[in-house]
Enzyme design. Structure first.
Site, PDB file in Angstrom:
ATOM      1  CD1 TRP A 197      37.284  32.348  52.633  1.00 13.61           C
ATOM      2  CD2 TRP A 197      37.257  30.119  52.496  1.00 13.61           C
ATOM      3  NE1 TRP A 197      38.466  31.891  53.164  1.00 13.61           N
ATOM      4  CE2 TRP A 197      38.478  30.527  53.094  1.00 13.61           C
ATOM      5  CE3 TRP A 197      37.022  28.753  52.302  1.00 13.61           C
ATOM      6  CZ2 TRP A 197      39.446  29.617  53.517  1.00 13.61           C
ATOM      7  CZ3 TRP A 197      37.991  27.848  52.706  1.00 13.61           C
ATOM      8  CH2 TRP A 197      39.185  28.279  53.305  1.00 13.61           C
ATOM      9  CG  ASP A 364      48.080  36.758  58.916  1.00 12.28           C
ATOM     10  OD1 ASP A 364      46.949  36.546  59.407  1.00 12.28           O
ATOM     11  OD2 ASP A 364      48.242  37.181  57.754  1.00 12.28           O
ATOM     12  NE  ARG A 441      38.559  33.017  61.258  1.00 14.88           N
ATOM     13  CZ  ARG A 441      39.776  33.508  61.200  1.00 14.88           C
ATOM     14  NH1 ARG A 441      39.990  34.793  61.394  1.00 14.88           N
ATOM     15  NH2 ARG A 441      40.802  32.742  60.931  1.00 14.88           N
ATOM     16  CE  LYS A 474      46.187  38.997  55.371  1.00 15.92           C
ATOM     17  NZ  LYS A 474      46.788  37.644  55.482  1.00 15.92           N
ATOM     18  CG  ASP A 476      41.648  39.588  57.398  1.00 16.53           C
ATOM     19  OD1 ASP A 476      40.709  39.584  56.587  1.00 16.53           O
ATOM     20  OD2 ASP A 476      42.317  38.571  57.662  1.00 16.53           O
ATOM     21  CG  MET A 477      35.670  43.313  57.298  1.00 14.97           C
ATOM     22  SD  MET A 477      34.279  42.233  56.978  1.00 14.97           S
ATOM     23  CE  MET A 477      32.938  43.347  57.256  1.00 14.97           C
ATOM     24  CG  ASN A 478      38.852  37.177  58.665  1.00 15.74           C
ATOM     25  OD1 ASN A 478      38.915  37.019  57.449  1.00 15.74           O
ATOM     26  ND2 ASN A 478      39.925  37.234  59.419  1.00 15.74           N
ATOM     27  CB  CYS A 524      42.977  41.007  53.721  1.00 16.93           C
ATOM     28  SG  CYS A 524      42.712  39.254  54.035  1.00 16.93           S
ATOM     29  CG  ASP A 546      41.927  33.281  53.125  1.00 18.99           C
ATOM     30  OD1 ASP A 546      42.845  34.118  53.071  1.00 18.99           O
ATOM     31  OD2 ASP A 546      41.057  33.285  54.012  1.00 18.99           O
TER      32      ASP A 546
HETATM   33  C1  GLA Z   1      41.748  35.765  56.814  1.00 15.76           C
HETATM   34  C2  GLA Z   1      42.840  36.146  55.843  1.00 15.76           C
HETATM   35  C3  GLA Z   1      44.023  35.238  56.010  1.00 15.76           C
HETATM   36  C4  GLA Z   1      44.529  35.322  57.428  1.00 15.76           C
HETATM   37  C5  GLA Z   1      43.398  34.972  58.388  1.00 15.76           C
HETATM   38  C6  GLA Z   1      43.803  35.207  59.819  1.00 15.76           C
HETATM   39  O1  GLA Z   1      41.194  34.540  56.479  1.00 15.76           O
HETATM   40  O2  GLA Z   1      42.377  36.114  54.535  1.00 15.76           O
HETATM   41  O3  GLA Z   1      45.045  35.600  55.101  1.00 15.76           O
HETATM   42  O4  GLA Z   1      45.006  36.604  57.681  1.00 15.76           O
HETATM   43  O5  GLA Z   1      42.245  35.753  58.132  1.00 15.76           O
HETATM   44  O6  GLA Z   1      42.798  34.931  60.710  1.00 15.76           O
END
Ligand code: GLA
Length: 736
Positions: A197, A364, A441, A474, A476-478, A524, A546
């Protein structure tokens, strides 16, 4: 050009700079006879060395074990005597593991095939050609079609395989790679892209040792850690010279990319869906298509390889209408506010940003449910009215009134345990019955392989997009995926889950861009864990990392640009000390590094020191001037700070070699050094070029004129600036 020579039983694929040959060998085995720089129209079947196996009588075929483990194969199979890694493994209802493919038929066609539900290359100029070789295993009752697509404008070859069952009972595909070939080892090195990461895709070059070297993911996504790419290159190969083979995978899930060196000093190169945790039940009459994979050959070093990949992706994979357009310069509030914002704060940022020429505000994470930290509300895609009073529309209208576009963040594949969605549908989270699913998370992953789950999420996402004038998303997938089970899949199909997940993701994004054709979509995943060509099919740009620190970004963007066009790399200017690593770098350097990507800002502009703020309009002017060159030009790596530990340098040059933008970043200054001469590459040796420093005072840094040959062989002077992490932008333009 694709041809078949029936006398030598050899297929030949010619791209502008390469030749690829496949020979039908003894007993109908498919041999890989040649891949490399262009060769003459000779009979190359001798290169398969079919009868050379030690101790075999070279005039007769003795037994298959004297050939299979030795032969350079085109699509090796499991269980019948090639003891290296196989590309295809199938079990049938007898429980036996063996596949033996024999040549059956072929077809050469103009055009290109498409794949159902998967990203796939296309060709608008009608110059693509496809070779389909059909092979079969009559014992299993299956056919395997091997696809090879070539284009007139790139040295890439796109491969995939289709497995068709004519069996009476289901068969189980335990492995189906997209691409494989064998070659002689020539003391080659391998390059993989590794990281973590905030440290994605660092270039790692190493000698190829005996046995298997594999890059892979079992995380349900491409991953921060390893990447679906391997280059095999001569020890002496550099940025501009030497033979380089590159393979890459048009897919966004579990993958395996490997090179295996064996007892005969042959190399087997393969890429495809990771066989770990994979098993696909193929019903009688059904087909299974592998995702597409790409292989390139460059006789002109790594830069030549990059050009082949960049051209393929820009011309034949990215569909978005934005691909050849200047992207709006955005300001994203993540590093500015994290979860702590409201309508007023966002409008304050937008107002100040609009004064400097920034064109889009991206809101965001944190605008939905009751989310004020990362521990709630994923899945509740309705506006948090405590933060955004009156909802989204007044905010978006206000931002539009300032002359700016508005963009929004979603993480559609996720659910927080503390959410209305989870309370209503706890079974929608991916889980194994009787096991506590792992959290990361503070969130679970939704089982998007289920239609009702996909539909529910897409209804919410699209409802939000229809509620106001939202022009960018955007996605995302965290987190990564584990504890895999789906209530919809019977026990003998659980091995399909990961691939079905990726297909479901693709279908959701396909729906999104179909329903909102003007939407600019940026993918993302915790930064750059889904930076892969599969996602290019849906989004023309992907958040690269990030880590927005200009110096960390040098190695991240270098590794990314080795395979992917600069036009796809999300890159923003942020504040210092940097949020990911605490480093302090000049604002100017942060701007120059971000200019080699999609460019934007990730900061609270209302709090920016005035001297930094004052530089924004100038950076925007540079972006507007040079964006077409960066987006559509040829990328050349000139020097790598990862290798020399001193400075980094890269260049984007127009196709006609008339313009080039060079970015130079010096890591450390040292006292009492002399001016550095940088030797560029790829220019027209005979042209005279004017060299300017477009961001500097012309009195202090007057233009110079040099011939292309001088610039490439003697170099251009780059100053020694005072302090560390200084950067220069150099523009080179041919005189008429
Ligand atoms: C991820 C994205 C960041 C932001 C966060 C928000 O880490 O890469 O740019 O959007 O999630 O939780």
């Amino acid at each position: 050009m694709i041809t078949y020579n029936s006398k030598t039983q050899t297929f030949r694929l010619d791209t502008a700079n390469s030749t690829y040959c496949i020979t039908i060998a003894q007993k109908g085995y498919l041999a890989h006879s040649y891949y490399g720089a262009k060769i003459g129209q000779d009979d190359v079947s001798y290169l398969t060395r079919q009868m050379e196996y030690p101790f075999a009588d070279s005039s007769v075929f003795r037994e298959k074990l004297s050939i299979l483990d030795f032969l350079h194969q085109e699509y090796p199979t499991d269980g019948v005597g090639d003891f290296r890694k196989s590309a295809l493994a199938i079990t049938n209802n007898t429980g036996n593991n063996a596949v033996e493919l024999k040549y059956k038929d072929f077809k050469i066609t103009d055009g290109y095939p498409t794949l159902a539900g998967l990203p796939c290359v296309f060709d608008k100029s009608n110059k693509a050609q496809t070779l389909i070789i059909t092979t079969c295993d009559d014992v299993l009752g299956i056919e395997v079609e091997l696809y090879y697509i070539i284009f007139d404008d790139t040295n890439a070859i796109v491969r995939s395989a289709k497995i068709i069952s004519h069996a009476q009972e289901p068969v189980f595909i335990k492995k189906a790679m997209s691409l494989a070939f064998d070659m002689d080892n020539d003391d080659y090195d391998a390059i993989t892209l590794n990281g973590s990461w905030a440290r994605e895709r660092h270039i790692d070059r190493h000698p190829i040792h005996m046995g298997v070297q594999e890059a892979c993911s079992v995380r349900g996504e491409t991953s921060h850690q390893e990447h679906p790419f391997i280059a095999i290159l001569e020890k002496t190969a550099s940025w501009n010279s030497g033979n380089v083979y590159g393979v890459n995978f048009i897919y966004s899930g579990n993958f395996s990319a490997l090179v295996q060196r064996n007892q005969f000093d042959s190399l087997r190169v393969m890429i495809g869906i990771n066989p770990e945790n994979f098993c696909w039940k193929l019903e009688p009459g059904a087909t299974f298509e592998t995702p597409q994979a790409v292989v390139t050959f460059s006789g002109e070093g790594l830069n030549g390889m990059s050009h082949a990949f960049h051209d393929l992706y820009r011309n034949h994979l990215i569909r978005s209408p934005y691909k050849n357009q200047m992207r709006p310069i955005l300001i994203n509030n993540w590093e500015a506010t994290y979860f702590n914002f409201d309508t007023q704060k966002l409008i304050d940022i937008a107002r100040e940003a609009s004064k400097d020429g920034i064109e889009m505000l991206v809101m965001d994470d944190g605008w939905f449910g009751h989310r004020s930290f990362d521990d709630s509300s994923l899945g509740d895609w309705y506006v948090n009215e405590e933060k955004l009073k009156g909802g989204l529309k007044p905010l978006v209208d206000e931002v539009n009134k300032l002359g700016m576009k508005f963009g929004i963040w979603f993480e559609p594949e996720m659910v927080s345990p503390d959410s209305d969605l989870f309370r209503a549908h706890p079974d929608w989270a991916i889980q194994i019955k009787g096991r506590e699913p792992g959290m990361a998370r503070a969130q679970y992953v939704l089982d998007i392989t289920r239609k009702e789950v996909r539909d529910h999420i897409m209804n919410q996402v699209e409802g939000i997009l229809r509620s106001a004038n939202i022009e960018y998303v955007k996605w995302d997938m965290n987190r990564q995926i584990c504890d895999v089970g789906s209530l919809d899949l019977p026990a003998d199909q659980t091995g399909e889950f990961f691939h079905r997940y990726v297909l479901a993701l693709y279908s959701m994004q396909e729906q999104l861009i179909r329903d909102f054709p003007k939407l600019l979509l940026e993918n993302c995943s915790g930064g750059g864990a889904r930076f892969d060509p599969g996602m290019f099919y849906y989004s023309p740009q992907i958040w690269c990392s990030d880590d927005t620190d200009a110096i960390e970004r040098l190695s991240i963007q270098e590794g990314t640009a080795l395979v992917y066009p600069l036009s796809t790399m999300g890159a923003h200017v942020s504040v210092c000390p940097n949020h990911a690593c605490g480093r302090v770098t000049p604002f100017k350097t942060r701007g120059y590094v971000a200019l080699s990507g999609t460019f934007g800002y990730e900061l609270d502009i209302t709090k920016l020191p005035p001297e930094e703020r004052a530089m924004i309009p100038g950076q925007i002017a540079l972006y507007k001037k040079f964006s077409p060159l960066v987006r559509e030009g040829d990328y050349y790596r000139i020097a790598s700070a990862c290798e020399n530990h001193e400075y980094d340098c890269w260049m984007s040059m127009s196709r006609d070699k008339k313009q080039a933008l060079v970015t130079f970043v010096q890591l450390y200054n040292h006292p009492n050094y002399k001016t550095r001469m940088i030797k560029l590459t790829g220019l027209d040796a005979d042209k005279i070029y004017k060299i300017t420093w477009p961001d500097e005072d012309k009195e202090k840094f007057p233009p110079i004129q040099l011939a292309g040959a001088t610039i490439m062989n003697a170099g251009i002077p780059v100053r020694r600036d005072w302090g560390d992490y200084q950067a220069q932008l150099i523009f080179i333009e041919a005189l008429p």
